[in-house]
Write a protein that holds these residues in place. Structure first.
Motif, short mmCIF file in Angstrom:
data_model
loop_
_atom_site.label_atom_id
_atom_site.label_comp_id
_atom_site.label_asym_id
_atom_site.label_seq_id
_atom_site.Cartn_x
_atom_site.Cartn_y
_atom_site.Cartn_z
N ARG A 34 0.82 -1.21 0.00
CA ARG A 34 0.00 0.00 0.00
C ARG A 34 0.86 1.27 0.00
O ARG A 34 0.58 2.23 -0.71
N ARG A 35 1.93 1.25 0.80
CA ARG A 35 2.80 2.44 0.86
C ARG A 35 3.46 2.72 -0.48
O ARG A 35 3.53 3.88 -0.92
N PHE A 36 3.98 1.67 -1.13
CA PHE A 36 4.65 1.89 -2.42
C PHE A 36 3.63 2.28 -3.50
O PHE A 36 3.93 3.11 -4.36
N GLU A 37 2.46 1.69 -3.46
CA GLU A 37 1.41 2.06 -4.43
C GLU A 37 1.01 3.52 -4.29
O GLU A 37 0.93 4.26 -5.27
N ARG A 38 0.74 3.94 -3.06
CA ARG A 38 0.29 5.31 -2.83
C ARG A 38 1.37 6.32 -3.20
O ARG A 38 1.07 7.44 -3.62
N LYS A 39 2.64 5.94 -3.07
CA LYS A 39 3.74 6.82 -3.47
C LYS A 39 3.68 7.10 -4.97
O LYS A 39 4.09 8.17 -5.42
N GLY A 40 3.16 6.14 -5.73
CA GLY A 40 3.11 6.30 -7.19
C GLY A 40 4.07 5.38 -7.92
O GLY A 40 4.27 5.53 -9.13
N LEU A 41 4.67 4.43 -7.18
CA LEU A 41 5.57 3.47 -7.84
C LEU A 41 4.72 2.43 -8.57
O LEU A 41 3.56 2.20 -8.24
N GLN A 42 5.35 1.79 -9.55
CA GLN A 42 4.63 0.82 -10.38
C GLN A 42 5.12 -0.59 -10.08
O GLN A 42 6.32 -0.88 -10.15
N LEU A 43 4.18 -1.47 -9.76
CA LEU A 43 4.50 -2.87 -9.48
C LEU A 43 4.61 -3.63 -10.80
O LEU A 43 3.64 -3.67 -11.58
N VAL A 44 5.77 -4.22 -11.07
CA VAL A 44 5.94 -4.95 -12.35
C VAL A 44 6.24 -6.43 -12.17
O VAL A 44 6.29 -7.17 -13.15
N GLY A 45 6.42 -6.88 -10.92
CA GLY A 45 6.62 -8.31 -10.67
C GLY A 45 6.35 -8.62 -9.22
O GLY A 45 6.66 -7.80 -8.34
N CYS A 149 5.55 -5.51 -18.21
CA CYS A 149 5.57 -4.08 -18.56
C CYS A 149 4.15 -3.69 -18.88
O CYS A 149 3.55 -4.22 -19.80
N TRP A 150 3.59 -2.79 -18.11
CA TRP A 150 2.22 -2.36 -18.40
C TRP A 150 2.15 -0.85 -18.44
O TRP A 150 2.87 -0.15 -17.75
N GLU A 151 1.31 -0.34 -19.34
CA GLU A 151 1.20 1.10 -19.54
C GLU A 151 0.54 1.72 -18.32
O GLU A 151 -0.56 1.33 -17.94
N ASP A 152 1.24 2.67 -17.71
CA ASP A 152 0.73 3.30 -16.50
C ASP A 152 -0.16 4.47 -16.90
O ASP A 152 0.31 5.54 -17.26
N THR A 153 -1.46 4.29 -16.81
CA THR A 153 -2.39 5.34 -17.25
C THR A 153 -2.40 6.53 -16.30
O THR A 153 -2.88 7.60 -16.65
N ALA A 154 -1.85 6.35 -15.09
CA ALA A 154 -1.78 7.47 -14.13
C ALA A 154 -0.50 8.28 -14.31
O ALA A 154 -0.29 9.27 -13.61
N GLU A 155 0.37 7.85 -15.24
CA GLU A 155 1.69 8.45 -15.38
C GLU A 155 1.64 9.98 -15.47
O GLU A 155 2.45 10.67 -14.86
N HIS A 156 0.69 10.52 -16.23
CA HIS A 156 0.62 11.97 -16.41
C HIS A 156 0.24 12.69 -15.13
O HIS A 156 0.46 13.89 -15.01
N TRP A 157 -0.30 11.98 -14.16
CA TRP A 157 -0.67 12.58 -12.88
C TRP A 157 0.43 12.41 -11.85
O TRP A 157 0.35 12.97 -10.76
N ILE A 158 1.46 11.64 -12.21
CA ILE A 158 2.55 11.37 -11.27
C ILE A 158 3.83 12.08 -11.71
O ILE A 158 4.59 12.58 -10.89
N TYR A 159 4.05 12.13 -13.04
CA TYR A 159 5.28 12.72 -13.59
C TYR A 159 4.97 13.99 -14.36
O TYR A 159 3.92 14.10 -14.99
N ALA A 160 5.95 14.94 -14.31
CA ALA A 160 5.83 16.17 -15.09
C ALA A 160 5.95 15.83 -16.57
O ALA A 160 5.30 16.39 -17.40
#
Ligand code: IDP
Length: 160
Positions: A34-45, A149-160
């Motif tokens: 939960r902590r890593f998810e909320r930070k905005g990191l992406q789980l890939v394995g 590898c999955w496309e992170d649809t939240a990417e634009h809300w996490i990265y500039a």
């Protein structure tokens, strides 16, 4: 080499994380993810496994001359671990910061070790200490086809 770098740097940097047997027994798996998810990191394995002593001796090979090496391998093989790969910008450093110091007594409140454990020999979680060791540990614990590898649809809300 150029291809590998572009795939594994910037927001595509990856790190290896393992929730240790004490973390699994103490029901901390959900809290930690939960902590890593909320930070905005992406789980890939991710997988739950009982690691062999052989795997753990290799994983901790840099510590083989330390007095606690044997106990460390026994502890890590004493129950299930949750092995994970997380991806994101500066993820190796970010995860280490979120984990805290090796010794929980020196870890600040708000870090995983600062909040959930007391002793260095039962410190709940592992995270790679450099980009190089992350690459080694990921290839030791995971086969390439186990990483997604999955496309992170939240990417634009996490990265500039
Ligand atoms: P790290 O896990 O914070 O990267 P390392 O120095 O790589 O720390 O040590 C690996 C693991 O070995 C630690 O997480 C801890 O579980 C264990 N360890 C380190 N130092 C000691 C010690 O002095 N006594 C017992 N176990 C230790």
């Amino acid at each position: 080499a150029g291809l590998f770098q572009s795939a594994c740097s910037g927001a595509n940097e990856r790190t290896f994380v393992a929730i240790k047997p004490d973390g699994v027994h103490r029901r901390l798996v959900g809290e930690i993810i939960r902590r890593f998810e909320r930070k905005g990191l992406q789980l890939v394995g991710m997988k739950l496994l009982q690691a062999s002593e052989e795997l753990l001796k290799e994983h901790y090979v840099a510590l083989r001359d330390r007095p606690f090496y044997g106990r460390l391998v026994k502890y890590m093989s004493s129950g299930p671990v949750v092995a994970m790969v997380w991806q994101g910008l500066d993820v190796v450093k970010t995860v280490r910061t979120m984990i805290g110091e090796t010794n929980p007594a020196e870890s600040r409140p708000g870090t995983i070790r600062g909040d959930f454990c007391v002793e260095v020999s039962k410190n709940v979680i592992h995270g790679s200490d450099s980009v190089e060791s992350a690459q080694q540990e990921i290839s030791l614990w995971f086969r390439p086809e186990e990483l997604t590898c999955w496309e992170d649809t939240a990417e634009h809300w996490i990265y500039a």
